[in-house]
Scaffold this active site. Structure first.
Site, mmCIF file in Angstrom:
data_model
loop_
_atom_site.group_PDB
_atom_site.id
_atom_site.type_symbol
_atom_site.label_atom_id
_atom_site.label_comp_id
_atom_site.label_asym_id
_atom_site.label_seq_id
_atom_site.Cartn_x
_atom_site.Cartn_y
_atom_site.Cartn_z
ATOM 1 N N GLY A 73 0.806 -1.214 0.000
ATOM 2 C CA GLY A 73 0.000 0.000 0.000
ATOM 3 C C GLY A 73 0.842 1.269 0.000
ATOM 4 O O GLY A 73 0.577 2.196 -0.764
ATOM 5 N N THR A 74 1.862 1.292 0.831
ATOM 6 C CA THR A 74 2.662 2.516 0.953
ATOM 7 C C THR A 74 3.308 2.880 -0.381
ATOM 8 O O THR A 74 3.264 4.040 -0.806
ATOM 9 C CB THR A 74 3.748 2.341 2.048
ATOM 10 O OG1 THR A 74 3.084 1.978 3.263
ATOM 11 C CG2 THR A 74 4.555 3.592 2.255
ATOM 12 N N ASN A 156 -8.212 3.345 9.080
ATOM 13 C CA ASN A 156 -7.580 2.164 9.679
ATOM 14 C C ASN A 156 -7.587 2.168 11.203
ATOM 15 O O ASN A 156 -7.364 1.147 11.824
ATOM 16 C CB ASN A 156 -6.139 2.008 9.178
ATOM 17 C CG ASN A 156 -5.314 3.255 9.403
ATOM 18 O OD1 ASN A 156 -5.664 4.338 8.948
ATOM 19 N ND2 ASN A 156 -4.218 3.122 10.115
ATOM 20 N N GLN A 184 -7.761 -0.493 3.437
ATOM 21 C CA GLN A 184 -8.562 -1.220 4.444
ATOM 22 C C GLN A 184 -9.906 -1.678 3.880
ATOM 23 O O GLN A 184 -10.703 -2.277 4.613
ATOM 24 C CB GLN A 184 -8.809 -0.345 5.682
ATOM 25 C CG GLN A 184 -7.569 -0.041 6.497
ATOM 26 C CD GLN A 184 -7.063 -1.220 7.345
ATOM 27 O OE1 GLN A 184 -7.762 -2.212 7.548
ATOM 28 N NE2 GLN A 184 -5.843 -1.126 7.841
ATOM 29 N N SER A 204 -3.424 -3.412 -0.602
ATOM 30 C CA SER A 204 -2.332 -4.150 0.011
ATOM 31 C C SER A 204 -2.823 -5.544 0.402
ATOM 32 O O SER A 204 -3.817 -5.669 1.128
ATOM 33 C CB SER A 204 -1.886 -3.370 1.256
ATOM 34 O OG SER A 204 -0.822 -4.025 1.880
ATOM 35 N N ALA A 205 -2.113 -6.586 -0.063
ATOM 36 C CA ALA A 205 -2.612 -7.960 0.126
ATOM 37 C C ALA A 205 -2.677 -8.402 1.581
ATOM 38 O O ALA A 205 -3.525 -9.216 1.944
ATOM 39 C CB ALA A 205 -1.722 -8.926 -0.659
ATOM 40 N N HIS A 206 -1.793 -7.850 2.428
ATOM 41 C CA HIS A 206 -1.768 -8.372 3.807
ATOM 42 C C HIS A 206 -2.939 -7.890 4.657
ATOM 43 O O HIS A 206 -3.065 -8.252 5.819
ATOM 44 C CB HIS A 206 -0.404 -8.105 4.476
ATOM 45 C CG HIS A 206 -0.143 -6.687 4.886
ATOM 46 N ND1 HIS A 206 -0.296 -6.260 6.182
ATOM 47 C CD2 HIS A 206 0.283 -5.607 4.191
ATOM 48 C CE1 HIS A 206 0.041 -4.974 6.272
ATOM 49 N NE2 HIS A 206 0.384 -4.559 5.072
ATOM 50 N N THR A 242 12.291 -6.719 -11.125
ATOM 51 C CA THR A 242 11.772 -8.068 -11.389
ATOM 52 C C THR A 242 10.624 -8.368 -10.431
ATOM 53 O O THR A 242 10.738 -8.146 -9.222
ATOM 54 C CB THR A 242 12.916 -9.104 -11.223
ATOM 55 O OG1 THR A 242 13.968 -8.713 -12.105
ATOM 56 C CG2 THR A 242 12.447 -10.501 -11.540
ATOM 57 N N CYS A 335 1.987 1.172 13.080
ATOM 58 C CA CYS A 335 3.162 2.040 13.054
ATOM 59 C C CYS A 335 3.273 2.827 14.349
ATOM 60 O O CYS A 335 4.311 3.361 14.691
ATOM 61 C CB CYS A 335 3.075 3.031 11.895
ATOM 62 S SG CYS A 335 2.025 2.508 10.575
HETATM 63 N N1 PLP Z 1 -3.212 2.890 4.054
HETATM 64 C C1 PLP Z 1 -3.927 2.371 5.065
HETATM 65 C C2 PLP Z 1 -5.307 2.864 5.312
HETATM 66 C C3 PLP Z 1 -3.379 1.351 5.859
HETATM 67 O O1 PLP Z 1 -4.101 0.848 6.849
HETATM 68 C C4 PLP Z 1 -2.068 0.909 5.575
HETATM 69 C C5 PLP Z 1 -1.430 -0.126 6.425
HETATM 70 O O2 PLP Z 1 -1.625 -0.164 7.629
HETATM 71 C C6 PLP Z 1 -1.375 1.478 4.500
HETATM 72 C C7 PLP Z 1 -1.973 2.459 3.765
HETATM 73 C C8 PLP Z 1 0.018 1.002 4.142
HETATM 74 O O3 PLP Z 1 -0.038 -0.259 3.525
HETATM 75 P P1 PLP Z 1 1.250 -1.247 3.529
HETATM 76 O O4 PLP Z 1 1.349 -1.793 4.927
HETATM 77 O O5 PLP Z 1 0.918 -2.307 2.541
HETATM 78 O O6 PLP Z 1 2.420 -0.466 3.128
#
Ligand code: PLP
Length: 386
Positions: A73-74, A156, A184, A204-206, A242, A335
């Protein structure tokens, strides 16, 4: 009793990886050809990636060309925000004070680096961006200014939901580009991007039972963004490097399972959240719900954020108390754990006198049970009695 237990209520930070996803990833590890190679080994790997892209795009009502794989995501958010500013001549960014740091710190860096003004939408008393104020901000820009709006769909920390279709329509009315951080919400809600007026989304897959280190950006056809990473022609020249085949295959599997099981799993988790809220109200009436997280309709079905009637400095002690008894929760976003500063989201939505209370986020998944909730609330009660 607690020591042998392991209860995971931190699913907004990251979800466990489904067994089927792990299996698909292990299988994909045997395809080692470089997807950019033209021989059979390379073509086989490339085919796996393109199948994943096609399946993800189809479910979202998008086309394959609109999906760019990233490391999460970031990176996707950085790529969209920085890439749009560079390629589209953006002169103003509008966002909100309750966005994830991936958006807030990136817009701050864009402001510092490119001198682009960043404005913030005010929040409603419920802690969601005020759409009248968004419209007011947009109406004040000159017609030749290029504006990018970046607002998240699901917060989030507190779970508040943004009506993205309404926001998209407002952005269209004022010719502004719209990026929605859907990290989210992808895998948790359905999307039809052929209908929703949004230019960019990020995932973001996780967050949907997939692996860490992989995600994607959706970039609407016809809109160009500059790459963030240079050095190769992968991802149609938008993201060099890659490709991580097994992560992409894992994300595809997690994504498809999320949507195949969506109704059933949404109902199951929603029911857990309802149970948790009712139980807290009954057994710990002194606990307050933050944002809209005490509501089933105005916040996502996975997140509940509560304030305990103890000072903020006791939040870490509460985390430890729960952790020792086998219960994993967080103070807000992952974080933030270990950070001395309280959450920027709660500071933005709560009156100052409530900033200094202990806040905890519980976030649920398909793997949680009501019995885990019963036990956790007993432990919380014990903590508050101490
Ligand atoms: N945006 C939101 C709303 C999130 O909750 C998060 C992760 O906690 C991110 C972005 C960042 O995603 P990633 O952990 O895949 O970098």
């Amino acid at each position: 009793m607690g020591l042998e237990r392991k209860i995971y209520f931190d699913n907004a930070a990251t979800t466990p990886i489904r067994k089927e996803v792990q299996e698909a990833m292990c299988e994909a590890l045997s395809f080692y050809g470089n997807p950019s190679s033209t021989h059979l080994f390379g073509r086989t790997s490339k085919a796996l990636i393109e199948k994943a892209r096609k399946n993800i795009a189809k479910e979202l009502g998008a086309t394959s060309a609109e999906i760019i794989f990233t490391s999460g995501g970031t990176e996707a958010i950085n790529m969209i925000l920085k890439g749009a500013v560079c390629a589209l001549g953006i002169t103003q960014i509008i966002t909100s004070p309750t966005e994830h740091h991936a958006v807030l710190h990136t817009t701050q860096s864009i402001e510092d680096e490119y001198g682009i003004r960043v404005s913030f939408v005010k929040l409603t008393p419920k802690g969601t961006p005020d759409l009248n104020h968004l419209e007011k901000l947009l109406s004040e820009f000159l017609s030749d200014e290029k504006v990018l709006v970046s607002l998240m769909q699901v917060n989030n920390e507190i779970g508040n939901i943004l009506p993205i279709e309404r926001v998209g329509n407002i952005c269209r009315k004022y010719n502004a580009y719209f990026h929605c951080d859907t990290v989210q919400s992808i895998g948790h809600f359905t999307f039809d991007l052929s209908r929703i007026p949004v230019d960019f989304i990020t995932a973001s897959a996780h967050k949907f039972y997939g692996p860490k280190g992989v995600g994607f950006a959706y970039i609407r056809k016809g809109i160009n963004v500059k790459p963030l990473i240079f050095g190769g022609e992968q991802e149609r020249g938008k993201r060099a490097g890659t490709e991580c085949i097994h992560n992409i295959v894992g994300m595809e599997k997690a994504f498809l399972l999320a949507y195949q099981n969506l109704d059933k799993e949404l109902t199951y988790i929603r029911d857990l959240k309802y149970y948790f809220i009712q139980k807290i109200k009954k057994e710990l009436p002194q606990v307050r719900f933050n944002g809209q997280s005490g509501s089933l309709n105005e916040s996502t079905y996975t997140i509940v954020n509560i304030s305990l009637p103890v000072p903020e400095k006791k939040a870490d002690i509460a985390l430890l108390f729960l952790d020792i008894r086998g219960i994993a929760v967080s103070r807000g976003s992952a974080c933030q754990s270990g950070s001395v500063q309280s959450s920027h989201v709660l500071r933005a939505i709560l009156p100052e006198e409530q900033w200094y209370e202990a806040h905890l986020r519980f976030s649920f998944s398909i793997f949680n049970t009501k019995e885990e909730i019963d036990y956790s609330i007993e432990v919380l009660k014990e903590f508050l009695q101490d």
